[in-house]
Enzyme design. Structure first.
Site, PDB file in Angstrom:
ATOM      1  N   HIS A  56       0.879  -1.263   0.310  1.00  0.00           N
ATOM      2  CA  HIS A  56       0.287  -0.034   0.122  1.00  0.00           C
ATOM      3  C   HIS A  56       0.440   1.071   0.031  1.00  0.00           C
ATOM      4  O   HIS A  56       1.521   1.702   0.865  1.00  0.00           O
ATOM      5  CB  HIS A  56      -0.616   0.294   1.775  1.00  0.00           C
ATOM      6  CG  HIS A  56      -1.688   1.136   1.146  1.00  0.00           C
ATOM      7  ND1 HIS A  56      -2.946   1.291   0.419  1.00  0.00           N
ATOM      8  CD2 HIS A  56      -1.858   2.793   2.405  1.00  0.00           C
ATOM      9  CE1 HIS A  56      -3.337   3.163   0.565  1.00  0.00           C
ATOM     10  NE2 HIS A  56      -2.727   3.007   1.918  1.00  0.00           N
ATOM     11  N   ASP A  58       1.259   4.890  -0.498  1.00  0.00           N
ATOM     12  CA  ASP A  58       0.564   6.417  -0.697  1.00  0.00           C
ATOM     13  C   ASP A  58       1.370   7.287  -1.089  1.00  0.00           C
ATOM     14  O   ASP A  58       2.326   7.760  -1.188  1.00  0.00           O
ATOM     15  CB  ASP A  58       0.592   6.957   1.191  1.00  0.00           C
ATOM     16  CG  ASP A  58      -0.368   6.468   1.769  1.00  0.00           C
ATOM     17  OD1 ASP A  58      -1.726   6.560   1.640  1.00  0.00           O
ATOM     18  OD2 ASP A  58       0.366   5.803   3.021  1.00  0.00           O
ATOM     19  N   ASP A 180      -7.563   1.541   2.544  1.00  0.00           N
ATOM     20  CA  ASP A 180      -7.449   2.342   3.062  1.00  0.00           C
ATOM     21  C   ASP A 180      -7.867   3.754   3.131  1.00  0.00           C
ATOM     22  O   ASP A 180      -8.083   4.587   4.616  1.00  0.00           O
ATOM     23  CB  ASP A 180      -5.539   2.675   3.165  1.00  0.00           C
ATOM     24  CG  ASP A 180      -4.806   3.583   4.314  1.00  0.00           C
ATOM     25  OD1 ASP A 180      -4.990   3.479   4.871  1.00  0.00           O
ATOM     26  OD2 ASP A 180      -4.462   4.243   4.369  1.00  0.00           O
ATOM     27  N   HIS A 423      -6.093   9.422  -0.384  1.00  0.00           N
ATOM     28  CA  HIS A 423      -6.575   9.893   0.493  1.00  0.00           C
ATOM     29  C   HIS A 423      -6.364  10.339   1.908  1.00  0.00           C
ATOM     30  O   HIS A 423      -6.628  10.356   3.129  1.00  0.00           O
ATOM     31  CB  HIS A 423      -7.312   8.755   0.528  1.00  0.00           C
ATOM     32  CG  HIS A 423      -5.889   7.336   1.277  1.00  0.00           C
ATOM     33  ND1 HIS A 423      -5.705   6.617  -0.242  1.00  0.00           N
ATOM     34  CD2 HIS A 423      -5.542   6.918   1.987  1.00  0.00           C
ATOM     35  CE1 HIS A 423      -4.984   5.966   0.204  1.00  0.00           C
ATOM     36  NE2 HIS A 423      -4.595   5.670   1.680  1.00  0.00           N
TER      37      HIS A 423
END
Length: 935
Positions: A56, A58, A180, A423
């Protein structure tokens, strides 16, 4: 061809010309299967543990997107995405059994640009064989609470088109992967369904909700976010057991503390049997929460697989030894979400349902409701929404230019807006230096967009037009006119029907004339800018007054040119009205009357059609909870979490200093509540819309106590604990105070847990009246008592909430607390006409006209009138009906244009405007002009 009101058909969102919905031509099921023949077989009668090897990454959070890519600024984080992709693709090539999934196209694009032909060929083979599978496919994994749906669609289109152009059918994701984001939106689910995804998986839902779902085996469901669509709107939804992290004890990244699988009997420390038994127990525990014998085990986490061999070697061993274990009822396999769904489809299960609802708000424990980020970083949120208008305008105008003109400039603003939907971007949950970097990218995007805009203006208005300058600081009354005497203003309307808009142009004191595109002089008002605006830290402007005129007849997808001429006449300035002490102050614009209490200076009533109704407005604050987060009761309010220290809000002031300025067509009420909070209330002649232009900051800090500022609109509407918030600016969600549809909610945080995200508006209503509140940026909203709409507009906090950012939400600008200034448009209207008034105004509010200025190249208005024929243009031959919006108009290939049309009304929302509308595309568009020398 016709367009029906959304929710009358499916896909209900739009009709797309040239390409299928959302611009990505999804392959047939047969084509999909051809690209994904690599699913490992499951074993009937056993629990099949689908290992999802993933990272994951970001797109900005503790570090900027580029710092994360390169692995720089190690003091913030040690990790670099380029090394993850290097390592994963290398390790996948070593063993054909391995699988890996990847999401963030923004990072992949950066990496792919640097690879040689040999690496690219190897990766294409991995993709074609289904060993490397892309999920979601957007430029980022977007937030779901704060982006506008147009920006969500754009960032998905950008990423999906890139994957399609790079890898063809096999690069097209089949599954949405929103693991997420901090809550999940009905509108986003509907968009994913329209895009053709087979399902969505996510990790974060309320702690009470997930506990009940684990107990009742309802972690997987058919979500019907819009019940009016019926079964056609159903969308498979899966909730992960452990959000997206590996099971406890089974993290195999180089910086994890868990023991590797040690299996060589010739060496000391062999633990393979113990570790295998522990893993089997984990699988069985997970399986108890699901209805079938298939369960996802996520093996990865934030920026994992920098050294992919560490992961793959240990997963290989787990698969080998678990599957070899005699009499084991567990089978472990490398898998992907698409393969997992394929296995579920074979089970012929009737799934539980979730109807006409969403997954907001998200509470990770009984005192941690992630509702503060709906408002966090309000000025950045506003900037993102501004740039969205620039992007839509740029794409529209570029269709009037030769295909290859300034393509890199358009891509730059698209990339900037793509990462801004992340996000931890528009959500406001990133570190300050990351916000600054997002803002820099957006600023560079606007600069690039202005190159496209200027070339297009010269094509469409004439080569004489000087270079235009954008006015990005109009909300603080800063937009310097380049010439002291004559200036051009160009106003572009990105909406597909003719509209009008009042222009509020900041100018130095003086006498001005404004001439419309036909050369006619327009009526103007000159009002003083409120003193608190002039004192905003960092404001650099000589403007002291607002020059206001009504720009009527703005052409659809087109622009009007105006001439601003400063004269030597004595200026006519609206003067403050004399108000008798303690007498009510009445503002009458011919359509409505606003009544202010002469003693308090606060708004108290509205009069419509001779009938007075309660409409009170004031500002309050919640004291943010302090804490060091060592247990839930000690949770602090922070960038993510809204947690008031007390359930009661405190009035900023019970009185306000008030001045009233009345022009010919505009009346402004200036209120000062405290030195750090003020407001301008503006109404225009014969207009029901009321503009509340609030200004908050620097929020004072006393004894290390943070504040969360709200404004409250109180009415006598019998709302019965019910209010409505928009879902990403598109559809309405019904909210009930202190209620959850999926479980019996525990009122541990009665304020924070009743907050919901709004991106364009909220309303309350009864059988007679409705209060619409339109916002100019994402904000958190609630209705804490009947007849009330409460909206959080600014936050300043001194404690971190321990959700990872490790930095308090204490924004500083110009060496003091951040000042935020924004606008709410309030409509207090008859319920029969409320939907129409809201929808039509909301389109103009979101896609507000884009204003640019330049020196004028004509000596006077007489010369300007001579050139009147070239002072206006439209990209359409004729306007579209008011209930139809062109969501997208952009160049797609050298021979095609992507156009998305949408019906902006819900089914039965309006007796007339919800009806289907026929469109005849062969008569609607203007051919682009021949390129000039500047093209």
């Amino acid at each position: 061809m016709g367009i029906t009101s959304r929710r009358q058909r499916f896909p209900r969102l739009l009709i797309t010309l040239c390409l299928v919905t959302f611009g990505i031509p999804l392959s047939s099921q047969e084509d999909k299967t051809k690209c994904h023949q690599a699913c490992h077989p499951t074993v009937p009668g056993k629990i099949n543990a689908h290992i999802i090897a993933h990272t994951h990454d970001d797109v900005g959070w503790l570090k900027t997107v580029d710092q994360y890519y390169y692995g720089s600024k190690k003091e913030h984080s040690q990790l670099g995405v380029q090394y993850i992709l290097d390592s994963v693709t290398s390790e996948l090539a070593k063993n054909k059994d391995r699988r890996f999934v990847y999401v963030e196209t923004s990072f992949f694009w950066r990496w792919w640009e640097e690879q040689n032909d040999h690496v690219r060929a190897s990766v294409k083979e991995l993709v074609d064989q289904g060993r490397l599978e892309f999920l979601l496919g957007g430029w980022c994994m977007s937030d779901e609470a704060t982006p506008h749906y147009s920006a969500l669609i754009d960032q998905m289109t950008l990423g999906l088109k890139y994957l399609n152009d790079t890898f063809g059918e096999c690069g097209q994701p089949r599954v949405a992967w929103q693991i997420d984001p901090f809550g999940h939106s009905a509108e986003v689910a509907l968009e994913f369904a329209d895009m053709g995804f087979d399902g969505v998986f996510f990790g974060r839902i309320d702690h009470e909700d997930i506990a009940l779902r684990k107990k009742n085996k309802t972690m997987e469901m058919v979500w019907r976010p819009d019940d009016t669509l019926g079964p056609e709107g159903d969308f498979f939804t899966g909730v992960m057991y452990n959000i997206y992290d590996p099971p406890a004890g089974f993290c195999f990244d180089t910086y994890c503390d868990d023991e590797p699988i040690m299996d060589n009997p010739k060496l000391h420390g062999v633990n393979v049997n113990t570790r295998v038994n522990e893993f089997i127990e984990v699988v069985k525990k997970y399986a108890q929460a699901y209805k079938t014998n298939n369960v996802i085990i996520t093996m990865g986490g934030d920026f994992h697989y920098v050294v992919a061999s560490s992961w793959f070697k240990n997963i290989d061993k787990l698969i080998k030894y678990v599957n070899a274990k005699p009499n084991s009822d567990v089978n472990v396999l490398y898998s992907t979400p698409a393969c997992y769904l394929q296995a579920l489809n074979k089970e012929n299960i009737t799934w539980p349902s979730k109807m006409d609802d969403d997954f907001f708000p998200y509470g990770s424990d009984e005192h941690s409701y992630w509702t503060g980020y709906y408002t966090s970083r309000p000025t950045f949120k506003y900037f993102v929404y501004q740039v969205n208008v620039a992007l839509q305008m740029t794409k529209q105008l570029k269709t009037a230019l030769p295909n290859d003109t300034l393509a890199d400039e358009q891509f730059l603003i698209q990339r900037a807006m793509g990462i801004a939907q992340h996000h931890d971007a528009v959500s406001g949950t990133e570190r300050q230096h990351v916000t600054d970097d997002y803002s820099l990218y957006l600023s560079e995007g606007v600069q690039a967009a202005m190159k496209v805009i200027n070339v297009a203006y010269r094509h469409l208005l004439g080569d004489y037009l000087p270079e235009q300058q954008a006015c990005l600081l109009m909300n603080i009354s800063q937009c310097e006119l380049p010439s002291p005497t004559t200036n051009y203003v160009v106003l572009y309307n990105p909406v597909a029907h003719e509209t009008s808009s009042y222009v509020v142009l900041p100018v130095p004191v003086g006498s001005y004339k404004v001439f419309g595109p036909a050369g006619n002089e327009l009526e103007t008002d000159l009002l003083p800018i409120q003193s608190s605006v002039l004192a905003i830290p960092g404001r650099q402007s000589t403007a002291t007054h607002s020059l206001i005129f009504n720009a009527t007849g703005l052409p659809p997808l087109g622009a009007n040119l105006y001439l601003i001429e400063k004269t030597t006449a004595v200026p006519t300035i609206a003067q403050a009205k004399t108000v008798a002490k303690n007498e009510d102050i009445v503002v009458d614009n011919g359509k409505i009357k606003l009544i202010f209490n002469g003693t308090t200076g606060l708004l108290e009533q509205i009069v419509r059609n001779g009938v007075a109704s309660k409409l009170k407005q004031n500002f309050y604050y919640y004291e943010g909870a302090k804490g060091y987060n060592y247990n839930p009761l000690n949770r602090a309010s922070g960038a993510y979490i809204f947690r008031p220290a007390k359930d009661e809000k405190i009035a900023v002031n019970e009185t306000a200093e008030i001045k009233v300025f009345q022009g010919k067509n505009v009346t402004e009420v200036h209120q000062i509540f405290t030195p750090w909070l003020s407001q301008t209330i503006r109404v225009y002649s014969n207009d029901e819309n009321i503009e509340f232009i609030w200004q908050v900051g620097p929020i004072p800090i006393v004894e290390w106590q943070g504040k969360e500022i709200v404004t409250v609109y109180d009415t006598d509407i019998a709302s019965n604990s019910t209010f409505y918030t928009d879902s990403n600016g598109r559809r309405w969600m019904k909210r009930l105070r202190n209620y959850r549809s999926s479980w019996n909610w525990t009122a541990s945080e009665p304020i924070a847990a009743n907050y919901y995200p709004v991106t364009t508006g909220a309303y309350i209503a009864d059988k007679k009246q409705r209060l619409n509140v339109l916002v100019d940026r994402p904000e958190g909203a609630s209705s804490m008592r009947n007849g009330s709409v409460e909206i959080m507009i600014h936050r300043r906090l001194l404690y971190d909430d321990n959700k990872g950012v490790r930095e308090p939400l204490d924004e500083i600008a110009f060496s003091q607390g951040l000042v935020a200034r924004g606008t709410h448009i309030v409509q207090f209207v008859d319920v029969r006409h409320a939907a129409k008034k809201y929808r039509l105004r909301n389109v103009r509010n979101v896609y507000r006209p884009w204003l640019t200025v330049s020196k004028a190249d004509v000596p006077n208005s007489a010369e300007f009138k001579i050139s009147a024929k070239s002072n206006s243009f439209s990209l359409l031959k004729k306007p579209l009906p008011h209930n139809i919006h062109i969501l997208t108009l952009e160049q797609w290939t050298n021979s095609t244009v992507l156009a998305r049309f949408e019906h902006i009304f819900d089914k039965k929302e309006d007796p007339a405007l919800s009806s289907p509308v026929p469109l005849f595309f062969n008569t609607g568009f203007v051919q682009p002009p021949e390129p000039t020398e500047n093209g």
